[in-house]
Design an enzyme around this catalytic site. Structure first.
Site, PDB file in Angstrom:
ATOM      1  N   LEU A 107      14.559 -44.919   2.363  1.00 36.93           N
ATOM      2  CA  LEU A 107      15.531 -45.218   1.298  1.00 36.93           C
ATOM      3  C   LEU A 107      15.794 -46.519   0.868  1.00 36.93           C
ATOM      4  O   LEU A 107      16.232 -46.775  -0.578  1.00 36.93           O
ATOM      5  CB  LEU A 107      16.841 -44.741   2.080  1.00 36.93           C
ATOM      6  CG  LEU A 107      17.279 -43.513   2.412  1.00 36.93           C
ATOM      7  CD1 LEU A 107      18.405 -43.225   3.319  1.00 36.93           C
ATOM      8  CD2 LEU A 107      17.499 -42.667   1.075  1.00 36.93           C
ATOM      9  N   TYR A 121      30.485 -45.793  10.933  1.00 37.86           N
ATOM     10  CA  TYR A 121      30.107 -44.494  10.319  1.00 37.86           C
ATOM     11  C   TYR A 121      30.923 -44.157   9.040  1.00 37.86           C
ATOM     12  O   TYR A 121      30.713 -44.008   8.031  1.00 37.86           O
ATOM     13  CB  TYR A 121      29.862 -43.385  11.340  1.00 37.86           C
ATOM     14  CG  TYR A 121      29.179 -42.136  10.665  1.00 37.86           C
ATOM     15  CD1 TYR A 121      27.787 -42.032  10.452  1.00 37.86           C
ATOM     16  CD2 TYR A 121      29.950 -41.273  10.502  1.00 37.86           C
ATOM     17  CE1 TYR A 121      27.316 -41.113   9.606  1.00 37.86           C
ATOM     18  CE2 TYR A 121      29.353 -39.951   9.714  1.00 37.86           C
ATOM     19  CZ  TYR A 121      28.111 -39.963   9.371  1.00 37.86           C
ATOM     20  OH  TYR A 121      27.525 -38.929   8.791  1.00 37.86           O
ATOM     21  N   ILE A 139      20.974 -30.043   8.912  1.00 34.48           N
ATOM     22  CA  ILE A 139      21.474 -29.529   7.784  1.00 34.48           C
ATOM     23  C   ILE A 139      20.363 -29.525   6.804  1.00 34.48           C
ATOM     24  O   ILE A 139      19.820 -28.414   6.190  1.00 34.48           O
ATOM     25  CB  ILE A 139      22.479 -30.324   7.118  1.00 34.48           C
ATOM     26  CG1 ILE A 139      23.710 -30.347   8.110  1.00 34.48           C
ATOM     27  CG2 ILE A 139      22.894 -29.731   5.813  1.00 34.48           C
ATOM     28  CD1 ILE A 139      24.914 -31.181   7.570  1.00 34.48           C
ATOM     29  N   GLY A 145      16.227 -32.817   8.989  1.00 34.86           N
ATOM     30  CA  GLY A 145      17.402 -32.808  10.037  1.00 34.86           C
ATOM     31  C   GLY A 145      17.829 -31.478  10.112  1.00 34.86           C
ATOM     32  O   GLY A 145      17.555 -30.757   9.506  1.00 34.86           O
ATOM     33  N   SER A 163      26.450 -33.890  16.158  1.00 38.75           N
ATOM     34  CA  SER A 163      27.554 -32.920  16.337  1.00 38.75           C
ATOM     35  C   SER A 163      27.254 -31.874  17.428  1.00 38.75           C
ATOM     36  O   SER A 163      28.080 -31.455  18.417  1.00 38.75           O
ATOM     37  CB  SER A 163      27.995 -31.927  15.062  1.00 38.75           C
ATOM     38  OG  SER A 163      28.257 -32.707  14.013  1.00 38.75           O
ATOM     39  N   ALA A 221      19.739 -37.532   3.229  1.00 40.77           N
ATOM     40  CA  ALA A 221      19.097 -38.672   4.213  1.00 40.77           C
ATOM     41  C   ALA A 221      20.138 -39.874   4.457  1.00 40.77           C
ATOM     42  O   ALA A 221      20.493 -40.369   3.305  1.00 40.77           O
ATOM     43  CB  ALA A 221      17.993 -39.298   3.726  1.00 40.77           C
ATOM     44  N   LYS A 280      29.891 -43.931   5.022  1.00 43.42           N
ATOM     45  CA  LYS A 280      30.062 -43.000   4.442  1.00 43.42           C
ATOM     46  C   LYS A 280      30.919 -42.984   3.211  1.00 43.42           C
ATOM     47  O   LYS A 280      30.448 -42.596   1.919  1.00 43.42           O
ATOM     48  CB  LYS A 280      30.457 -41.654   5.106  1.00 43.42           C
ATOM     49  CG  LYS A 280      29.347 -41.282   6.222  1.00 43.42           C
ATOM     50  CD  LYS A 280      28.073 -41.038   5.613  1.00 43.42           C
ATOM     51  CE  LYS A 280      27.894 -39.885   4.813  1.00 43.42           C
ATOM     52  NZ  LYS A 280      26.365 -39.465   4.631  1.00 43.42           N
ATOM     53  N   LYS A 334       7.626 -33.405  15.338  1.00 46.17           N
ATOM     54  CA  LYS A 334       8.959 -33.072  15.316  1.00 46.17           C
ATOM     55  C   LYS A 334       9.943 -33.032  14.148  1.00 46.17           C
ATOM     56  O   LYS A 334      10.899 -32.330  13.802  1.00 46.17           O
ATOM     57  CB  LYS A 334       9.704 -34.014  16.259  1.00 46.17           C
ATOM     58  CG  LYS A 334       9.294 -33.667  17.767  1.00 46.17           C
ATOM     59  CD  LYS A 334      10.220 -34.515  18.741  1.00 46.17           C
ATOM     60  CE  LYS A 334       9.615 -34.260  20.255  1.00 46.17           C
ATOM     61  NZ  LYS A 334      10.478 -35.077  21.213  1.00 46.17           N
TER      62      LYS A 334
END
Length: 319
Positions: free
Chosen positions: A62, A159, A14, A12, A201, A82, A163, A40
């Site tokens: 996961l 989301y 980050i 990803g 983002s 992840a 989180k 990719k």
């Protein structure tokens, strides 16, 4: 700490920076991705300097703890990034976001503890801090502030729910077991994009460049450069004095502030100016991420973050 670190979600925006900086610091990296056959996900990691000798790729799910054990084996540290990142509408929130985020975090921590890992740094989010409408209006939001789950449920904001619950599950595990867990709560992640795919983002920034009017009222608290967020993870991993949550933003800003900077830097684009205060109840603040600054994180200024991000979008043909 030995120089072998597992990075989950390594392909990803980050995660790729985390891998790059770890390789530059002489670490051996176990990088987890979703599909070893997907160029990719793999190509940009394999092309990094030092990757041939110090990078191993692992396919990980996961919800499959055996695949996590395999990736973590022999590592002294884990940086767990992840997580599904779906900001908009979701068809099946339980399956698409909540289960992978919450159960995935616990699975990684279980595997790490059983595998003899010394410390796990988990990527939480400002979405575990905001939206928090009941927070005192005269108090700056920081590590002690938590997203309001009732508000999120009423608004269907899955989301932030995911989180927040994932981070709380991580803290519960640490409390129950005594395991060494630290959290990073990054803001909107922008900058120089290493992977070929765009993150949510950067997609939001792209929308701004194309004249979007969205204010991200419940999702924005400030921004940080991919590289700075990655370095925050590494410094927290390396410094045993680091503990608890770490807000990771260049400054606490409103989304309108970001839009104003884009409009000033790129007058050739059709950027729509927004009302001054797009985040009700959010107090602006400089040096809000003092815990990370004290550890040595030098945050890239907002204008440079935007320049790197826009030039990256242009360079990759997104705009």
């Amino acid at each position: 700490m030995s120089k072998v670190v597992c990075v989950t979600g390594a392909s990803g925006a980050i995660g790729s920076w985390v891998v790059l900086l770890l390789l530059q610091r002489g670490y051996t990296v176990h990088a987890t991705i979703q599909d070893l056959k997907d160029e990719k996900e793999t190509k940009h990691l394999e092309e990094m300097e030092g990757a041939k000798s110090n990078l191993r790729l692992f396919e990980m799910d996961l919800l499959d703890i055996e695949s996590i054990f395999e990736a973590i084996k022999g590592c002294s540290g884990v940086i767990h990034l992840a997580c599904p990142n779906i900001i908009g509408e979701v068809e099946d929130p339980e399956k698409q976001i909540l289960e992978p985020a919450i159960k995935g975090t616990v699975n990684v921590l279980k595997a790490a503890k059983e595998g003899g890992v010394e410390r796990v740094v988990c990527t939480s989010s400002i979405s575990a801090i905001i939206p928090s409408p009941k927070w005192p209006a005269d108090k700056i939001k920081g590590e002690e502030c938590w997203a309001d789950l009732e508000y999120c449920k009423e608004k269907g904001l899955y989301y932030p729910i995911a989180k927040t619950l994932a981070e709380k599950a991580g803290w519960d595990f640490a409390k129950e077991t005594g395991f060494d867990v630290v959290m990073i709560n990054p803001g909107t992640a922008l900058g120089l994009l290493i992977p070929p795919r765009i993150n949510s983002s950067m997609a939001a920034l792209l929308t701004v460049l194309k004249g979007g009017k969205e204010t991200y009222e419940d999702f924005f608290m400030g921004m940080a450069h991919f590289k700075d967020i990655a370095m925050a993870h590494i410094l927290v991993l390396e410094n045993k004095v680091a503990s608890g949550r770490h807000l990771c933003v260049e400054a606490i800003r409103h989304f309108s502030d970001l839009v104003d900077i884009v409009a000033d830097l790129y007058p050739e684009y059709n950027v729509v100016k927004l009302p001054k205060d797009t985040q009700p109840g959010l107090l602006r603040a400089k040096d809000a991420s003092k815990k990370l600054i004290d550890l040595g994180v030098e945050f890239t200024p907002a204008e440079q973050i935007i320049k790197d991000a826009v030039e990256s979008l242009k360079g990759k043909g997104f705009v």
